[in-house]
Design a protein around this motif. Structure first.
Motif, PDB file in Angstrom:
ATOM      1  N   PHE A 104      -2.737  -6.166  12.026  1.00  0.00           N
ATOM      2  CA  PHE A 104      -1.785  -5.126  11.626  1.00  0.00           C
ATOM      3  C   PHE A 104      -0.782  -4.877  12.738  1.00  0.00           C
ATOM      4  O   PHE A 104      -1.173  -4.720  13.899  1.00  0.00           O
ATOM      5  N   VAL A 140       0.830  -1.202   0.000  1.00  0.00           N
ATOM      6  CA  VAL A 140       0.000   0.000   0.000  1.00  0.00           C
ATOM      7  C   VAL A 140       0.866   1.254   0.000  1.00  0.00           C
ATOM      8  O   VAL A 140       1.823   1.350   0.771  1.00  0.00           O
ATOM      9  N   GLU A 167       0.889  -5.981   7.553  1.00  0.00           N
ATOM     10  CA  GLU A 167      -0.389  -6.677   7.722  1.00  0.00           C
ATOM     11  C   GLU A 167      -0.079  -8.157   7.532  1.00  0.00           C
ATOM     12  O   GLU A 167       0.685  -8.524   6.639  1.00  0.00           O
TER      13      GLU A 167
HETATM   14 FE   FE2 Z   1      -3.696  -4.009   3.581  1.00  0.00          FE
END
Ligand code: FE2
Length: 374
Positions: free
Chosen positions: A329, A182, A342
């Motif tokens: 997380f 991400v 994660e």
């Molecule tokens: Fe994610």
């Protein structure tokens, strides 16, 4: 979900073939100590090394592997070195999301032809184990995508690296592959980067989350997920939206001093084992209140995992049309509140845990409040 007809599947040729994630390179302040952390806490194996002893007088790199995941930790000696400057600016962070391709020259030229900016030109590295061809383009912030063509290479990692192991007794934690990476970008830049992945690398827009999906009293963010032709590469891109106080994305952008990789999601087939071991190894996770588990059976229906074990380890669950997923997380893994991990186990679900966003962001906000950055 509709199955494409044979005719469509034939016509829809992948315009930018990528086999998968090749490796992720971190620029860090102290690669030797970071290497110990990823072995002792995350269960990676040290497999290769490059440094002064192998003829590189400027920097050191340690290569770690678990399943199909390869991490490279790199530090420089000279304070004027580009790597040292990068660490000074961003703290420890991810420099390269490297992609494994069959033809690095073609990938690079195609990307440049479609408007990408070069990070470094095509180069062929070679040692007794064979050749590797690499080139790289820039993406958000100072992050780059390296195209790695290694089909003829037999060595441990790349030419110039020597195989290296460690005396540390490492227990693998069941990590399989990189599920998604991400990126956080400043307000107003998400669509530009989504368009970059669509136009330059032929990625498809998978899903969009807006501030109605992702908002708490304090945090609001927008997110779009792009994916390559075979679906092995998934890049969600986040941007902050107007919230009442500073969002977690803004906090990241402030501390990273710009756009960068926010988290890497690591897939496991046994999240209960992986997370139990990570916790025993001292890895810290965001905490979701126990009340989260009260409504879980109604929300996600029947799952094969033991609810008490999930509750004990604080693992989250979400369901979509295709199945369910389990996720958790970590807290940031360096001093700045920037990069985190994660851990995800997919049981059919291909989504990203939208049902957990609210509980998760409230957990992040409690951490932000402790840091005084909310
Ligand atoms: Fe994610």
């Amino acid at each position: 979900m509709q199955t494409p007809s044979l005719e469509n599947a034939h016509v829809r040729e992948d315009q930018f073939p990528i086999n998968g994630t090749d490796h992720i390179e971190f620029y860090v302040g102290n690669a030797k100590q970071a290497c110990h952390y990823y072995q002792s806490a995350f269960g990676f194996d040290l497999i290769a090394y490059r440094g002064p002893e192998t003829g590189d007088r400027e920097k050191v790199s340690y290569v770690l592997r678990q399943g199909k995941i390869t991490f490279v930790l790199t530090s420089a000696f000279d304070p004027g070195h580009e790597i040292a400057r990068h660490v000074h600016e961003h703290g420890d962070g991810i420099k390269a999301l490297a992609l494994w391709v069959d033809d690095a020259a073609k990938a690079y030229q195609t990307a440049l032809g479609r408007g990408a900016v070069s990070a470094f030109p095509l180069q062929t590295l070679e040692d007794a184990q064979g050749p590797v061809r690499m080139a790289a383009i820039k993406t958000y912030g100072e992050t780059i995508h390296t195209f790695v063509e290694r089909n003829q290479y037999q060595g441990a990692f790349l030419p110039g690296f020597q195989p290296k192991s460690s005396g540390l007794q490492v227990r693998p934690l069941g990590f399989k592959y990189v599920d998604h990476c991400v990126g956080n970008v400043p307000l107003g830049e998400m669509n530009q980067w989504v368009a970059f992945y669509q136009q330059v690398m032929g990625f498809n827009l998978l899903v969009t989350f807006d501030d109605k999906d992702i908002s708490t009293d304090y945090t609001a963010l927008m997110s779009k997920v792009v994916s390559n032709g075979n679906g092995f590469i998934k890049f969600p891109i986040n941007e902050p939206a107007e919230g009442k106080k500073k969002s977690q994305i803004e906090e990241y952008l402030d501390f990273y001093r710009g756009a960068g990789v926010q988290h890497v999601a690591i897939a496991t087939d046994d999240i209960i084992y992986s997370v139990d071991q990570l916790r025993k190894n001292g890895v810290e996770f965001l905490h979701v209140p126990e009340v989260y588990y009260d409504s879980l059976p109604e929300r996600v229906g029947s799952i094969k995992e033991d609810l008490e074990a999930l509750k004990h380890l604080n693992i989250l669950v979400d369901r979509d049309e295709e199945g369910y997923l389990l996720q958790i997380f970590t807290k940031p893994v360096q001093d700045r509140p920037t990069v985190f991990y994660e851990i995800i186990q997919r049981e059919g679900a291909k989504s990203f845990g939208k049902g957990n966003f609210k509980a998760l962001f409230e957990a992040i906000e409690r951490e932000q409040a402790l840091r005084g950055t909310l």
